[in-house]
Design a protein around this motif. Structure first.
Motif, PDB file in Angstrom:
ATOM      1  N   ASP A  33       7.147   6.825   5.260  1.00 45.97           N
ATOM      2  CA  ASP A  33       6.293   7.863   5.476  1.00 45.97           C
ATOM      3  C   ASP A  33       6.933   9.237   5.508  1.00 45.97           C
ATOM      4  O   ASP A  33       6.872   9.900   6.451  1.00 45.97           O
ATOM      5  N   ALA A 119       8.398   3.056  -5.703  1.00 46.68           N
ATOM      6  CA  ALA A 119       7.337   3.374  -4.796  1.00 46.68           C
ATOM      7  C   ALA A 119       8.112   4.432  -3.707  1.00 46.68           C
ATOM      8  O   ALA A 119       7.258   5.447  -3.472  1.00 46.68           O
ATOM      9  N   ARG A 123       7.054   8.627  -3.056  1.00 45.52           N
ATOM     10  CA  ARG A 123       6.909   8.976  -1.999  1.00 45.52           C
ATOM     11  C   ARG A 123       7.570  10.148  -1.420  1.00 45.52           C
ATOM     12  O   ARG A 123       7.139  11.319  -0.764  1.00 45.52           O
TER      13      ARG A 123
END
Length: 210
Positions: A33, A119, A123
């Motif tokens: 994140d 992925a 991000r």
């Protein structure tokens, strides 16, 4: 000299494996994140200048770094499309920026790993774009230009540094780009890491000033 930044604090207890990378700036970038607030251009330049293209299988006294590669790609893009918007040139300069965290995997290995790598890369790139005022996703026209410039740079690197024949390089990367002889000599002579880092930061600063 590196500026000192507030260190982002993240819990370290529990059984979950660590998913953040500590940077020399003091930032802790979470790979799962990533926050734009934990992205610093000094960290990107430092890391990319020390990540080798072609798994290090290149000629010369120094590695051919991802930092030097991205500068070459941006030069190829400018030669193909003079008058490019500053934001497009900045997006091209930053196109491999996630590799300061996850390294440069050769295309065959990326194909083996598949979507998991893509992925994480997506991000990180989104956070980097937000940090420097770019759209989260590149538009189709920018993608086409970037892909052509990246393949052109790969052709030059493959034939000048990585031992490919011209025929092999044409099959994998298409036709060579048009760069001046002086630009080719400059961008295709592997630089020391400190030089690659400095020149990456200088180009970034020049684009941000425009």
């Amino acid at each position: 000299m590196r500026s000192r930044h507030r260190v982002a604090t993240k819990p370290t207890g529990g059984s979950a494996p660590r998913a953040w990378q500590r940077m020399l700036s003091g930032r802790r970038l979470d790979l799962l994140d990533p926050s734009p607030l934990d992205v610093e251009i000094e960290d990107i330049a430092h890391g990319l200048a020390r990540v080798a293209r072609w798994n290090g299988q290149t000629e010369g006294a120094h590695i051919f770094s991802v930092a030097q590669h991205t500068l070459l790609v941006e030069a190829v893009a400018r030669s193909r499309s003079p008058g490019l918007d500053r934001r497009v040139r900045l997006a091209i300069l930053l196109h491999d920026a996630p590799e300061y965290v996850i390294g440069d995997m050769i295309s065959p290995f990326k194909a083996v790993i598949g979507d998991a790598y893509k992925a994480v890369e997506a991000r990180l790139l989104a956070a980097i774009h937000v940090r420097f005022g770019l759209p989260v996703k590149r538009g189709e026209e920018v993608e086409r230009l970037l892909k052509a410039a990246d393949r052109g740079a790969a052709f030059l690197e493959a034939t000048r540094l990585a031992g490919f024949s011209v025929g092999e390089a044409r099959r994998f990367f298409g036709a060579p780009p048009s760069l001046s002889p002086s630009a080719e000599r400059d961008f295709l002579t592997p630089w020391p890491a400190a030089t690659a880092e400095r020149r990456y930061l200088e180009r970034f600063a020049a684009l941000m000033r425009e």
